[in-house]
Design a protein around this motif. Sequence first.
Motif, mmCIF file in Angstrom:
data_model
loop_
_atom_site.group_PDB
_atom_site.id
_atom_site.type_symbol
_atom_site.label_atom_id
_atom_site.label_comp_id
_atom_site.label_asym_id
_atom_site.label_seq_id
_atom_site.Cartn_x
_atom_site.Cartn_y
_atom_site.Cartn_z
ATOM 1 N N SER A 184 0.826 -1.213 0.000
ATOM 2 C CA SER A 184 0.000 0.000 0.000
ATOM 3 C C SER A 184 0.858 1.260 0.000
ATOM 4 C CB SER A 184 -0.929 0.020 1.218
ATOM 5 O OG SER A 184 -0.186 0.191 2.420
ATOM 6 N N GLY A 185 2.156 1.097 0.276
ATOM 7 C CA GLY A 185 3.087 2.215 0.253
ATOM 8 C C GLY A 185 4.012 2.113 -0.935
ATOM 9 N N ASN A 186 4.933 3.031 -1.025
ATOM 10 C CA ASN A 186 5.815 3.035 -2.184
ATOM 11 C C ASN A 186 7.214 3.485 -1.764
ATOM 12 O OD1 ASN A 186 6.641 2.805 -4.823
ATOM 13 N ND2 ASN A 186 5.929 4.821 -5.429
ATOM 14 N N ALA A 234 11.933 -4.133 -0.856
ATOM 15 C CA ALA A 234 12.914 -5.138 -0.458
ATOM 16 C C ALA A 234 12.322 -6.124 0.539
ATOM 17 C CB ALA A 234 14.141 -4.456 0.145
ATOM 18 N N LEU A 235 11.495 -5.635 1.461
ATOM 19 C CA LEU A 235 10.912 -6.514 2.469
ATOM 20 C C LEU A 235 9.922 -7.484 1.834
ATOM 21 C CD1 LEU A 235 10.856 -7.356 5.362
ATOM 22 C CD2 LEU A 235 9.253 -5.515 5.875
ATOM 23 N N TYR A 247 13.928 1.437 -10.439
ATOM 24 C CA TYR A 247 14.678 2.346 -9.569
ATOM 25 C C TYR A 247 16.182 2.241 -9.796
ATOM 26 C CZ TYR A 247 10.427 2.822 -6.704
ATOM 27 O OH TYR A 247 9.156 3.075 -6.256
ATOM 28 N N ARG A 248 16.595 1.395 -10.737
ATOM 29 C CA ARG A 248 18.015 1.085 -10.877
ATOM 30 C C ARG A 248 18.837 2.346 -11.084
ATOM 31 N NH1 ARG A 248 20.905 -3.567 -14.672
ATOM 32 N NH2 ARG A 248 22.995 -3.278 -13.812
ATOM 33 N N GLU A 249 19.933 2.424 -10.344
ATOM 34 C CA GLU A 249 20.819 3.580 -10.417
ATOM 35 C C GLU A 249 22.093 3.210 -11.169
ATOM 36 O OE1 GLU A 249 21.623 4.845 -6.486
ATOM 37 O OE2 GLU A 249 19.541 5.262 -5.975
ATOM 38 N N LEU A 250 22.528 4.110 -12.008
ATOM 39 C CA LEU A 250 23.758 3.861 -12.756
ATOM 40 C C LEU A 250 24.969 3.784 -11.837
ATOM 41 C CD1 LEU A 250 23.210 6.216 -15.822
ATOM 42 C CD2 LEU A 250 22.883 3.740 -15.713
ATOM 43 N N PRO A 260 2.277 -0.254 -12.363
ATOM 44 C CA PRO A 260 3.703 0.104 -12.399
ATOM 45 C C PRO A 260 4.094 1.126 -11.330
ATOM 46 C CG PRO A 260 2.776 0.092 -14.605
ATOM 47 C CD PRO A 260 1.623 -0.062 -13.663
ATOM 48 N N ASP A 261 3.152 1.929 -10.873
ATOM 49 C CA ASP A 261 3.493 2.976 -9.900
ATOM 50 C C ASP A 261 3.241 2.547 -8.455
ATOM 51 O OD1 ASP A 261 0.771 2.864 -10.166
ATOM 52 O OD2 ASP A 261 0.452 5.026 -9.999
ATOM 53 N N SER A 262 2.949 1.254 -8.258
ATOM 54 C CA SER A 262 2.713 0.740 -6.910
ATOM 55 C C SER A 262 3.537 -0.494 -6.696
ATOM 56 C CB SER A 262 1.226 0.428 -6.690
ATOM 57 O OG SER A 262 0.839 -0.695 -7.463
#
Length: 276
Positions: free
Chosen positions: A100-102, A108-109, A168-171, A273-275
Amino acid sequence: MATLESYAFPVIGDISIADLDGHHVREVIAPIWLPKQETARRVRQRISAVVDWSIGKGYRNLPLPMAAMDKSLPKVKSKSVHHAALPYVEVPAFVAYLRSGNSLGRLALVGLILTAARSGEIRGATWDEVDLDNALWTIPATRMKAGREHVVPLSRPALDIFMRAHKYRELRSNLVFPGLRRGKPLSDMTLTKICRDAGIAAVPHGFRSSFRDWVAEETEFDGDIAEMALAHAIASKVEAAYRRGNLLEKRRVLMDAWGTYCIPKKQTDEMRPDSL
């Protein structure tokens, strides 16, 4: 110095380092060996360090017979550590709460729960370990408690978690779940705090017990398959055969069932996709 001043000096402070023997050290260690085990070990280690230094300086010739002294001390009984676990019947509701959160921590949990992984394994996951095409996560032996490579088949819900993390992948980092500090994973406390904020009396590691209880009480899956899913050692005679075959497909069926239990298929299909 504080521990030596408190425990060693009153007993052996006036004895020449050349005359110090194992029974002298035992007189220091014995009174605190059981009630203050960690302190006793540190005092023992620090006395040994002083003795080693004195040998190097030529103040004495031989090291202390510490091994013999250890055998004269009472045996310390190891204490079983039981991680607080959430009853498996409450896991689906908790997963729904997380979704329910983002946040990357919640993501990860959920991944930890769906893969029955340890906290360090999920937090340290890197993209080169993950095969999204074949829905597999291969944790190298160097990151496993037992020192053996562990292949985790990803259920549809678990695969969705990794795919969302990919957004969310970071370069700057190869971590699947990077923390706020550059190049560092999420902290274990981040996941623990999420549990605390939710008001549940459980810790991240406890979800492995939730998974194991669910397998035992709600399914017909073989116990050894569940133990392999948890990357536990199998004490039966068929262990060698199990390890050789890896039983990957049977474990995939098991993890698919667990994923569906935690997140019913309808909810998985409805994930946006946004959740989470």
